[in-house]
Write a protein that holds these residues in place. Structure first.
Motif, PDB file in Angstrom:
ATOM      1  N   ARG A  93     103.920   2.675 -16.099  1.00  0.00           N
ATOM      2  CA  ARG A  93     102.637   2.099 -15.656  1.00  0.00           C
ATOM      3  C   ARG A  93     102.075   1.157 -16.717  1.00  0.00           C
ATOM      4  NH1 ARG A  93     100.135   7.472 -12.687  1.00  0.00           N
ATOM      5  NH2 ARG A  93     101.833   7.616 -11.181  1.00  0.00           N
ATOM      6  N   ARG A  94     102.957   0.393 -17.325  1.00  0.00           N
ATOM      7  CA  ARG A  94     102.527  -0.598 -18.323  1.00  0.00           C
ATOM      8  C   ARG A  94     102.563  -1.977 -17.664  1.00  0.00           C
ATOM      9  NH1 ARG A  94     101.625   1.231 -23.276  1.00  0.00           N
ATOM     10  NH2 ARG A  94     102.375   3.316 -23.782  1.00  0.00           N
ATOM     11  N   LEU A  95     101.400  -2.373 -17.109  1.00  0.00           N
ATOM     12  CA  LEU A  95     101.327  -3.622 -16.341  1.00  0.00           C
ATOM     13  C   LEU A  95     101.470  -4.832 -17.251  1.00  0.00           C
ATOM     14  CD1 LEU A  95     100.493  -1.482 -14.330  1.00  0.00           C
ATOM     15  CD2 LEU A  95      98.663  -2.974 -13.541  1.00  0.00           C
ATOM     16  N   LYS A  96     100.945  -4.722 -18.476  1.00  0.00           N
ATOM     17  CA  LYS A  96     101.099  -5.822 -19.434  1.00  0.00           C
ATOM     18  C   LYS A  96     102.531  -5.832 -19.968  1.00  0.00           C
ATOM     19  CE  LYS A  96      98.932  -7.348 -23.735  1.00  0.00           C
ATOM     20  NZ  LYS A  96      97.926  -6.848 -24.717  1.00  0.00           N
ATOM     21  N   GLY A  97     103.102  -4.656 -20.190  1.00  0.00           N
ATOM     22  CA  GLY A  97     104.487  -4.564 -20.658  1.00  0.00           C
ATOM     23  C   GLY A  97     105.448  -5.176 -19.655  1.00  0.00           C
ATOM     24  N   SER A  98     105.218  -4.893 -18.364  1.00  0.00           N
ATOM     25  CA  SER A  98     106.119  -5.449 -17.346  1.00  0.00           C
ATOM     26  C   SER A  98     105.921  -6.960 -17.226  1.00  0.00           C
ATOM     27  CB  SER A  98     105.915  -4.749 -16.006  1.00  0.00           C
ATOM     28  OG  SER A  98     104.605  -4.957 -15.543  1.00  0.00           O
ATOM     29  N   LEU A  99     104.702  -7.433 -17.547  1.00  0.00           N
ATOM     30  CA  LEU A  99     104.466  -8.888 -17.574  1.00  0.00           C
ATOM     31  C   LEU A  99     105.277  -9.528 -18.711  1.00  0.00           C
ATOM     32  CD1 LEU A  99     102.739 -10.873 -15.923  1.00  0.00           C
ATOM     33  CD2 LEU A  99     100.940 -10.605 -17.640  1.00  0.00           C
ATOM     34  N   LEU A 100     105.397  -8.829 -19.826  1.00  0.00           N
ATOM     35  CA  LEU A 100     106.229  -9.327 -20.931  1.00  0.00           C
ATOM     36  C   LEU A 100     107.701  -9.392 -20.512  1.00  0.00           C
ATOM     37  CD1 LEU A 100     104.659  -7.524 -24.033  1.00  0.00           C
ATOM     38  CD2 LEU A 100     104.535  -9.953 -23.441  1.00  0.00           C
ATOM     39  N   VAL A 101     108.128  -8.415 -19.700  1.00  0.00           N
ATOM     40  CA  VAL A 101     109.496  -8.475 -19.155  1.00  0.00           C
ATOM     41  C   VAL A 101     109.654  -9.750 -18.320  1.00  0.00           C
ATOM     42  CG1 VAL A 101     111.193  -7.334 -17.663  1.00  0.00           C
ATOM     43  CG2 VAL A 101     109.742  -5.961 -19.180  1.00  0.00           C
ATOM     44  N   MET A 102     108.621 -10.057 -17.529  1.00  0.00           N
ATOM     45  CA  MET A 102     108.643 -11.276 -16.697  1.00  0.00           C
ATOM     46  C   MET A 102     108.734 -12.546 -17.547  1.00  0.00           C
ATOM     47  SD  MET A 102     108.638 -10.987 -13.435  1.00  0.00           S
ATOM     48  CE  MET A 102     108.339  -9.814 -12.110  1.00  0.00           C
ATOM     49  N   VAL A 103     108.157 -12.504 -18.739  1.00  0.00           N
ATOM     50  CA  VAL A 103     108.186 -13.664 -19.642  1.00  0.00           C
ATOM     51  C   VAL A 103     109.634 -14.001 -20.034  1.00  0.00           C
ATOM     52  CG1 VAL A 103     107.537 -14.431 -21.982  1.00  0.00           C
ATOM     53  CG2 VAL A 103     105.833 -13.371 -20.486  1.00  0.00           C
ATOM     54  N   VAL A 104     110.502 -12.996 -20.012  1.00  0.00           N
ATOM     55  CA  VAL A 104     111.935 -13.266 -20.228  1.00  0.00           C
ATOM     56  C   VAL A 104     112.644 -13.488 -18.884  1.00  0.00           C
ATOM     57  CG1 VAL A 104     114.103 -12.381 -21.182  1.00  0.00           C
ATOM     58  CG2 VAL A 104     111.936 -11.884 -22.340  1.00  0.00           C
ATOM     59  N   LEU A 105     112.284 -12.668 -17.883  1.00  0.00           N
ATOM     60  CA  LEU A 105     113.017 -12.718 -16.610  1.00  0.00           C
ATOM     61  C   LEU A 105     112.861 -14.063 -15.901  1.00  0.00           C
ATOM     62  CD1 LEU A 105     114.788 -11.266 -14.547  1.00  0.00           C
ATOM     63  CD2 LEU A 105     112.730 -10.234 -13.565  1.00  0.00           C
ATOM     64  N   TRP A 106     111.624 -14.597 -15.880  1.00  0.00           N
ATOM     65  CA  TRP A 106     111.416 -15.858 -15.162  1.00  0.00           C
ATOM     66  C   TRP A 106     112.270 -16.990 -15.746  1.00  0.00           C
ATOM     67  CZ3 TRP A 106     110.228 -20.915 -15.217  1.00  0.00           C
ATOM     68  CH2 TRP A 106     109.962 -21.512 -13.988  1.00  0.00           C
ATOM     69  N   PRO A 107     112.200 -17.237 -17.078  1.00  0.00           N
ATOM     70  CA  PRO A 107     113.066 -18.298 -17.629  1.00  0.00           C
ATOM     71  C   PRO A 107     114.558 -17.995 -17.465  1.00  0.00           C
ATOM     72  CG  PRO A 107     111.377 -17.662 -19.217  1.00  0.00           C
ATOM     73  CD  PRO A 107     111.315 -16.664 -18.115  1.00  0.00           C
ATOM     74  N   ALA A 108     114.928 -16.708 -17.482  1.00  0.00           N
ATOM     75  CA  ALA A 108     116.347 -16.359 -17.298  1.00  0.00           C
ATOM     76  C   ALA A 108     116.819 -16.767 -15.901  1.00  0.00           C
ATOM     77  CB  ALA A 108     116.558 -14.860 -17.516  1.00  0.00           C
ATOM     78  N   VAL A 109     115.975 -16.503 -14.893  1.00  0.00           N
ATOM     79  CA  VAL A 109     116.331 -16.884 -13.519  1.00  0.00           C
ATOM     80  C   VAL A 109     116.313 -18.412 -13.372  1.00  0.00           C
ATOM     81  CG1 VAL A 109     115.674 -16.695 -11.082  1.00  0.00           C
ATOM     82  CG2 VAL A 109     115.517 -14.691 -12.575  1.00  0.00           C
ATOM     83  N   ALA A 110     115.310 -19.061 -13.979  1.00  0.00           N
ATOM     84  CA  ALA A 110     115.246 -20.529 -13.929  1.00  0.00           C
ATOM     85  C   ALA A 110     116.483 -21.133 -14.605  1.00  0.00           C
ATOM     86  CB  ALA A 110     113.965 -21.021 -14.596  1.00  0.00           C
ATOM     87  N   GLY A 111     116.848 -20.575 -15.761  1.00  0.00           N
ATOM     88  CA  GLY A 111     118.033 -21.062 -16.479  1.00  0.00           C
ATOM     89  C   GLY A 111     119.308 -20.826 -15.677  1.00  0.00           C
ATOM     90  N   ALA A 112     119.412 -19.650 -15.093  1.00  0.00           N
ATOM     91  CA  ALA A 112     120.591 -19.335 -14.273  1.00  0.00           C
ATOM     92  C   ALA A 112     120.680 -20.297 -13.093  1.00  0.00           C
ATOM     93  CB  ALA A 112     120.522 -17.886 -13.785  1.00  0.00           C
ATOM     94  N   THR A 113     119.544 -20.555 -12.440  1.00  0.00           N
ATOM     95  CA  THR A 113     119.526 -21.484 -11.305  1.00  0.00           C
ATOM     96  C   THR A 113     120.008 -22.870 -11.749  1.00  0.00           C
ATOM     97  OG1 THR A 113     117.609 -20.278 -10.429  1.00  0.00           O
ATOM     98  CG2 THR A 113     118.062 -22.442  -9.474  1.00  0.00           C
ATOM     99  N   TRP A 114     119.437 -23.345 -12.845  1.00  0.00           N
ATOM    100  CA  TRP A 114     119.784 -24.665 -13.374  1.00  0.00           C
ATOM    101  C   TRP A 114     121.281 -24.773 -13.701  1.00  0.00           C
ATOM    102  CZ3 TRP A 114     118.412 -29.533 -13.725  1.00  0.00           C
ATOM    103  CH2 TRP A 114     119.010 -30.334 -14.693  1.00  0.00           C
ATOM    104  N   PHE A 115     121.801 -23.820 -14.451  1.00  0.00           N
ATOM    105  CA  PHE A 115     123.198 -23.928 -14.902  1.00  0.00           C
ATOM    106  C   PHE A 115     124.192 -23.665 -13.761  1.00  0.00           C
ATOM    107  CE2 PHE A 115     121.182 -23.428 -19.124  1.00  0.00           C
ATOM    108  CZ  PHE A 115     121.706 -24.573 -19.725  1.00  0.00           C
ATOM    109  N   HIS A 116     123.813 -22.805 -12.815  1.00  0.00           N
ATOM    110  CA  HIS A 116     124.676 -22.637 -11.639  1.00  0.00           C
ATOM    111  C   HIS A 116     124.729 -23.952 -10.836  1.00  0.00           C
ATOM    112  CE1 HIS A 116     124.695 -18.367 -12.537  1.00  0.00           C
ATOM    113  NE2 HIS A 116     125.519 -18.137 -11.542  1.00  0.00           N
TER     114      HIS A 116
END
Lengths: 159, 159
Positions: A93-116
């Motif tokens: 139940r760490r809403l800010k912690g999961s937002l920090l996960v998103m700070v990595v996940l969003w660019p990772a998905v954007a990067g994956a989309t771009w390079f694919h």
């Protein structure tokens, strides 16, 4: 496309998928303040299942191509951080912690989309639903964090 | 070896590494019955840090090689399931559930070791400490499950 590779990437997705099965939202999630554009509950498993099938297809397409190093490195990052998000949000139940996960996940998905996309247009397109969804999910996580400042985290080590 | 690729694979490892930081063992873990060959607590972060550095090196080595499809698919599977293990064990206290995670994680690490070794001997050798460790960890998980039949799982949805 190799069916074996598709199934191997799908198995990697099962790591993230399993978190959704074992960390159930329950009454706590129902009680959270949510923005009025929050998707209904049934949308989440449908969206994730679609995404897992699409990105397993994408991974299997680019895995056999030369110059796939960045595409598959970003694929691996999104796989790990997608698996991390649910336990942090629903398990701790760490809403800010999961937002920090998103700070990595969003660019990772954007990067994956771009390079694919650079390697194979169908693989790139197959990542687009994920990019849209993770954008919505990050915005939703952000709004829930702001709307629910008094959530008490679960501390499993102290239970 | 590309430093950028090394850092990208290391970032993927941070997903699994973060679970060790946020799901603290606490008094519950101390109270578990353990086999007498259980490593002392300080060994775990040292082992995992070493493993993450080694497999990031391995990933960066094989990512630029032709024919890396199975090596990197197995790399992605181990990344997701290594991230899944800690929340299931420490976050849910599901010792049998975490053993099921090991049923995927162990073959994923063995497969990654094998396919890295086919492409590059240093990359394959860099996976060996992980293969040894995950064998120990799986055995430890199995023994703890058998020695502690009465552990009550945490059900976050019901808290």
């Amino acid at each position: 496309m190799s069916i074996t590779l598709f199934l191997l990437f799908l198995l990697a997705c099962c790591g993230a998928g399993a978190t959704g099965a074992v960390f159930q939202p329950g009454a706590w999630y129902k009680s959270l303040e949510k923005p009025d554009w929050t998707p209904p509950d049934w949308v989440f498993p449908v969206a994730w299942t679609t995404i897992y099938l699409c990105i397993s297809f994408a991974g299997a397409r680019v895995a056999v191509l030369d110059g796939n190093e960045f595409a598959l490195a970003f694929w691996a990052i999104q796989g790990a951080f997608a698996t991390l998000w649910t336990p942090v949000f629903f398990g701790l139940r760490r809403l800010k912690g999961s937002l920090l996960v998103m700070v990595v996940l969003w660019p990772a998905v954007a990067g994956a989309t771009w390079f694919h996309l650079q390697l194979d247009v169908w693989a790139g397109l197959a990542f687009l639903p994920y990019l849209v969804w993770v954008t919505v999910a990050a915005a939703l996580n952000f709004r829930m964090w702001r709307l629910n400042p008094d959530v008490t985290p679960i501390r499993p080590g102290e239970l």
